[in-house]
Design an enzyme around this catalytic site. Structure first.
Site, PDB file in Angstrom:
ATOM      1  N   ASN A   1      14.942  -0.055   2.441  1.00 41.56           N
ATOM      2  CA  ASN A   1      16.271   0.329   2.961  1.00 41.56           C
ATOM      3  C   ASN A   1      16.452   0.060   4.444  1.00 41.56           C
ATOM      4  O   ASN A   1      15.475   0.096   5.185  1.00 41.56           O
ATOM      5  CB  ASN A   1      16.488   1.826   2.701  1.00 41.56           C
ATOM      6  CG  ASN A   1      16.879   2.090   1.274  1.00 41.56           C
ATOM      7  OD1 ASN A   1      17.667   1.342   0.708  1.00 41.56           O
ATOM      8  ND2 ASN A   1      16.325   3.145   0.702  1.00 41.56           N
TER       9      ASN A   1
ATOM     10  N   HIS B   1      23.828   0.181  -1.522  1.00 40.95           N
ATOM     11  CA  HIS B   1      22.835   1.158  -2.010  1.00 40.95           C
ATOM     12  C   HIS B   1      22.760   2.283  -0.983  1.00 40.95           C
ATOM     13  O   HIS B   1      21.874   2.330  -0.134  1.00 40.95           O
ATOM     14  CB  HIS B   1      21.461   0.522  -2.204  1.00 40.95           C
ATOM     15  CG  HIS B   1      20.410   1.558  -2.507  1.00 40.95           C
ATOM     16  ND1 HIS B   1      20.388   2.279  -3.682  1.00 40.95           N
ATOM     17  CD2 HIS B   1      19.372   2.031  -1.781  1.00 40.95           C
ATOM     18  CE1 HIS B   1      19.391   3.145  -3.660  1.00 40.95           C
ATOM     19  NE2 HIS B   1      18.764   3.012  -2.515  1.00 40.95           N
TER      20      HIS B   1
ATOM     21  N   ASN C   1      14.333  -2.519  11.386  1.00 47.59           N
ATOM     22  CA  ASN C   1      14.169  -3.298  10.160  1.00 47.59           C
ATOM     23  C   ASN C   1      14.416  -4.785  10.393  1.00 47.59           C
ATOM     24  O   ASN C   1      13.825  -5.627   9.717  1.00 47.59           O
ATOM     25  CB  ASN C   1      15.038  -2.728   9.038  1.00 47.59           C
ATOM     26  CG  ASN C   1      14.347  -1.542   8.405  1.00 47.59           C
ATOM     27  OD1 ASN C   1      13.299  -1.702   7.788  1.00 47.59           O
ATOM     28  ND2 ASN C   1      14.877  -0.361   8.611  1.00 47.59           N
TER      29      ASN C   1
ATOM     30  N   ASP D   1      20.233   2.677  -9.069  1.00 47.11           N
ATOM     31  CA  ASP D   1      21.506   3.396  -9.161  1.00 47.11           C
ATOM     32  C   ASP D   1      22.126   3.181 -10.553  1.00 47.11           C
ATOM     33  O   ASP D   1      22.653   4.107 -11.165  1.00 47.11           O
ATOM     34  CB  ASP D   1      22.465   2.896  -8.070  1.00 47.11           C
ATOM     35  CG  ASP D   1      21.778   2.869  -6.714  1.00 47.11           C
ATOM     36  OD1 ASP D   1      21.425   3.938  -6.210  1.00 47.11           O
ATOM     37  OD2 ASP D   1      21.550   1.766  -6.169  1.00 47.11           O
TER      38      ASP D   1
ATOM     39  N   ALA E   1       0.815  -1.217   0.000  1.00 47.08           N
ATOM     40  CA  ALA E   1       0.000   0.000   0.000  1.00 47.08           C
ATOM     41  C   ALA E   1       0.848   1.267   0.000  1.00 47.08           C
ATOM     42  O   ALA E   1       0.323   2.376   0.044  1.00 47.08           O
ATOM     43  CB  ALA E   1      -0.927   0.005   1.225  1.00 47.08           C
ATOM     44  N   GLY E   2       2.150   1.106  -0.070  1.00 43.82           N
ATOM     45  CA  GLY E   2       3.039   2.275  -0.087  1.00 43.82           C
ATOM     46  C   GLY E   2       3.156   2.860  -1.479  1.00 43.82           C
ATOM     47  O   GLY E   2       2.545   2.367  -2.437  1.00 43.82           O
TER      48      GLY E   2
HETATM   49  P1  NAD Z   1       6.075   4.000   1.865  1.00 39.41           P
HETATM   50  O1  NAD Z   1       6.258   4.484   3.261  1.00 39.41           O
HETATM   51  O2  NAD Z   1       5.246   4.775   0.899  1.00 39.41           O
HETATM   52  O3  NAD Z   1       5.479   2.530   1.908  1.00 39.41           O
HETATM   53  C1  NAD Z   1       5.979   1.535   2.729  1.00 39.41           C
HETATM   54  C2  NAD Z   1       4.831   0.596   3.016  1.00 39.41           C
HETATM   55  O4  NAD Z   1       5.367  -0.499   3.732  1.00 39.41           O
HETATM   56  C3  NAD Z   1       3.726   1.206   3.874  1.00 39.41           C
HETATM   57  O5  NAD Z   1       2.475   1.019   3.229  1.00 39.41           O
HETATM   58  C4  NAD Z   1       3.821   0.412   5.186  1.00 39.41           C
HETATM   59  O6  NAD Z   1       2.558   0.231   5.795  1.00 39.41           O
HETATM   60  C5  NAD Z   1       4.413  -0.889   4.687  1.00 39.41           C
HETATM   61  N1  NAD Z   1       5.082  -1.702   5.714  1.00 39.41           N
HETATM   62  C6  NAD Z   1       5.807  -1.295   6.771  1.00 39.41           C
HETATM   63  N2  NAD Z   1       6.205  -2.346   7.504  1.00 39.41           N
HETATM   64  C7  NAD Z   1       5.746  -3.438   6.874  1.00 39.41           C
HETATM   65  C8  NAD Z   1       5.803  -4.820   7.161  1.00 39.41           C
HETATM   66  N3  NAD Z   1       6.419  -5.285   8.247  1.00 39.41           N
HETATM   67  N4  NAD Z   1       5.194  -5.684   6.312  1.00 39.41           N
HETATM   68  C9  NAD Z   1       4.549  -5.229   5.233  1.00 39.41           C
HETATM   69  N5  NAD Z   1       4.423  -3.934   4.913  1.00 39.41           N
HETATM   70  C10 NAD Z   1       5.027  -3.054   5.731  1.00 39.41           C
HETATM   71  O7  NAD Z   1       7.552   3.778   1.294  1.00 39.41           O
HETATM   72  P2  NAD Z   1       8.018   3.615  -0.215  1.00 39.41           P
HETATM   73  O8  NAD Z   1       8.259   4.961  -0.788  1.00 39.41           O
HETATM   74  O9  NAD Z   1       7.111   2.682  -0.930  1.00 39.41           O
HETATM   75  O10 NAD Z   1       9.470   2.979   0.006  1.00 39.41           O
HETATM   76  C11 NAD Z   1       9.613   1.706   0.556  1.00 39.41           C
HETATM   77  C12 NAD Z   1      11.078   1.421   0.867  1.00 39.41           C
HETATM   78  O11 NAD Z   1      11.854   1.401  -0.325  1.00 39.41           O
HETATM   79  C13 NAD Z   1      11.750   2.456   1.775  1.00 39.41           C
HETATM   80  O12 NAD Z   1      12.583   1.758   2.700  1.00 39.41           O
HETATM   81  C14 NAD Z   1      12.617   3.245   0.805  1.00 39.41           C
HETATM   82  O13 NAD Z   1      13.708   3.855   1.471  1.00 39.41           O
HETATM   83  C15 NAD Z   1      13.056   2.142  -0.113  1.00 39.41           C
HETATM   84  N6  NAD Z   1      13.599   2.557  -1.408  1.00 39.41           N
HETATM   85  C16 NAD Z   1      14.644   1.815  -1.892  1.00 39.41           C
HETATM   86  C17 NAD Z   1      15.187   2.136  -3.126  1.00 39.41           C
HETATM   87  C18 NAD Z   1      16.327   1.328  -3.707  1.00 39.41           C
HETATM   88  O14 NAD Z   1      16.856   1.731  -4.760  1.00 39.41           O
HETATM   89  N7  NAD Z   1      16.780   0.216  -3.131  1.00 39.41           N
HETATM   90  C19 NAD Z   1      14.677   3.209  -3.870  1.00 39.41           C
HETATM   91  C20 NAD Z   1      13.606   3.943  -3.340  1.00 39.41           C
HETATM   92  C21 NAD Z   1      13.074   3.598  -2.099  1.00 39.41           C
HETATM   93  C1  LMR Z   2      16.643   6.128  -3.454  1.00 43.68           C
HETATM   94  O1  LMR Z   2      17.759   5.759  -3.825  1.00 43.68           O
HETATM   95  O2  LMR Z   2      15.902   6.831  -4.163  1.00 43.68           O
HETATM   96  C2  LMR Z   2      16.159   5.758  -2.077  1.00 43.68           C
HETATM   97  O3  LMR Z   2      16.900   4.673  -1.587  1.00 43.68           O
HETATM   98  C3  LMR Z   2      16.211   6.926  -1.159  1.00 43.68           C
HETATM   99  C4  LMR Z   2      15.622   6.619   0.192  1.00 43.68           C
HETATM  100  O4  LMR Z   2      16.314   6.893   1.189  1.00 43.68           O
HETATM  101  O5  LMR Z   2      14.495   6.103   0.257  1.00 43.68           O
END
Ligand code: NAD
Ligand code: LMR
Length: 329
Positions: free
Chosen positions: A132, A188, A106, A160, A14-15
């Protein structure tokens, strides 16, 4: 012949990344235009209602390949029979939180999810961690799944990689499709190292085409490494559509393979290659074939690259020590 649907579990459904991801999976972009999918959405209880709304919208798209959407707040249910798992939901860092607090929070998510994958996923499970800190969350989930081959746990550095492709394309005036063999090394995080020394731009060595070490050191590398923070600053929220796009790319490549004469970047378990300690989940140049990533071997690593790879790997080792100290691995 009707193919058996592939079960794809998405956590954090739902995120914002979930919203950008699910419709693309259901339309066939993750696995292929002839592969039916079943979606299994995992959310925390507060996220269930929004996930139900997204499931209604998925219904309303009438995707021919979508064979059902299940929603649960129980990892044991959501990972039951999973063939592909996209671990997106994570605990973001909030004000006053130290890095150790973030890793611990986490751990409370990725350890039980790793165990549920261990106990319930299909034998061919492939896991991509997006949430992350992605590399170390992948390590935590992997450690909790001793019966699953370790190389099935990967972390996302494809965003990236794609960012680096775009920056290099803009600098050289060559379309993205003509850039090959770029590499993201390490974590990352802002210590990651985007490496152009083996890359090719329209068949020529990228470092020679650019011919500007100062641009590499002062513009290209920090632009790519800090792009996530720049997006947060501009959008007021972290990257979502580009992150979902990279997750699609990562799994599509893993399942369908890399093109001949090219490679991509992914966080995969180290076998000790390039001096990266064994067992760390670090980004490497990788090819994919028959559903398996392989680290590209035999590349010369110059001094410029060595110091930067080592710095990012050192950060990964510190994260591993921290989660070890917390009893998470
Ligand atoms: P968001 O806050 O919009 O959504 C996260 C969702 O995860 C929420 O709906 C929340 O209720 C849910 N959630 C939390 N704990 C949970 C659990 N235990 N089980 C199931 N669902 C759970 O965040 P987002 O923008 O969708 O980003 C999600 C993650 O991705 C963040 O950690 C962000 O930093 C990461 N991210 C990583 C990269 C990458 O390149 N690796 C890039 C962008 C974002
Ligand atoms: C990104 O690379 O866009 C994300 O990992 C940034 C973040 O901290 O969610």
């Amino acid at each position: 012949m009707t193919r058996t649907p592939v079960n794809v579990t998405v956590t954090g459904a739902a995120g914002q990344i979930g919203y950008a991801l699910l419709f693309r999976i259901a339309s066939g972009q993750l696995l292929g235009a002839d592969v039916p999918v079943k979606l299994r959405l995992l959310e925390i209880p507060q996220g269930l209602k929004a996930a139900e709304g997204t499931a209604m919208e998925l219904d309303d798209c009438a995707f021919p390949l979508l064979r059902g959407v299940d929603i649960s707040d129980d990892p044991n249910v959501a990972f039951d029979g999973a063939n592909v798992a996209l671990l997106v939901g994570a605990r973001p860092r909030t004000k006053g939180m130290e890095r150790g607090d973030l890793l611990e929070a986490n751990g409370g998510i990725f350890k039980p999810q790793g165990k549920a994958i261990n106990d319930h996923a299909a034998d061919d499970i492939k896991v991509l961690v997006v949430g992350n800190p992605a590399n170390t969350n992948a390590l935590i989930a992997q450690a909790a799944a001793p019966d699953v081959p370790g190389d099935r746990f990967t972390a996302m550095t494809r965003l990236d990689h794609n960012r680096a492709l775009s920056q290099l394309a803009q600098k050289t005036g060559v379309p993205v499709g003509e850039i090959k063999k770029l590499t993201i090394w390490g974590n990352h995080s802002a210590t990651q190292y985007p490496d152009v020394f083996h890359a090719e731009v329209a068949g020529k060595n990228a470092a020679e085409v650019v011919n500007d070490e100062q641009w590499l050191a002062d513009t290209f590398i920090p632009t790519v490494a800090k792009r996530g923070a720049a997006i947060i600053e501009a959008r007021g929220a972290s990257s979502a559509a580009s992150a979902a796009n990279a997750a699609i790319d990562h799994v599509h490549t893993w399942v369908n393979g890399t093109d001949a004469g090219d490679w991509t970047s992914a966080g995969v378990v180290s076998d000790g290659s390039y001096g990266v300690p064994e067992g760390l989940i670090s980004s490497f140049p990788v090819t994919a074939k028959d559903g398996q990533f392989e680290i590209v071997q035999g590349l010369d690593v110059n001094e410029f690259s060595r110091t930067r790879i080592d710095a990012s790997v050192k950060e990964l080792e510190e994260e591993r020590e921290a989660v070890r100290g917390l009893g998470l691995i």
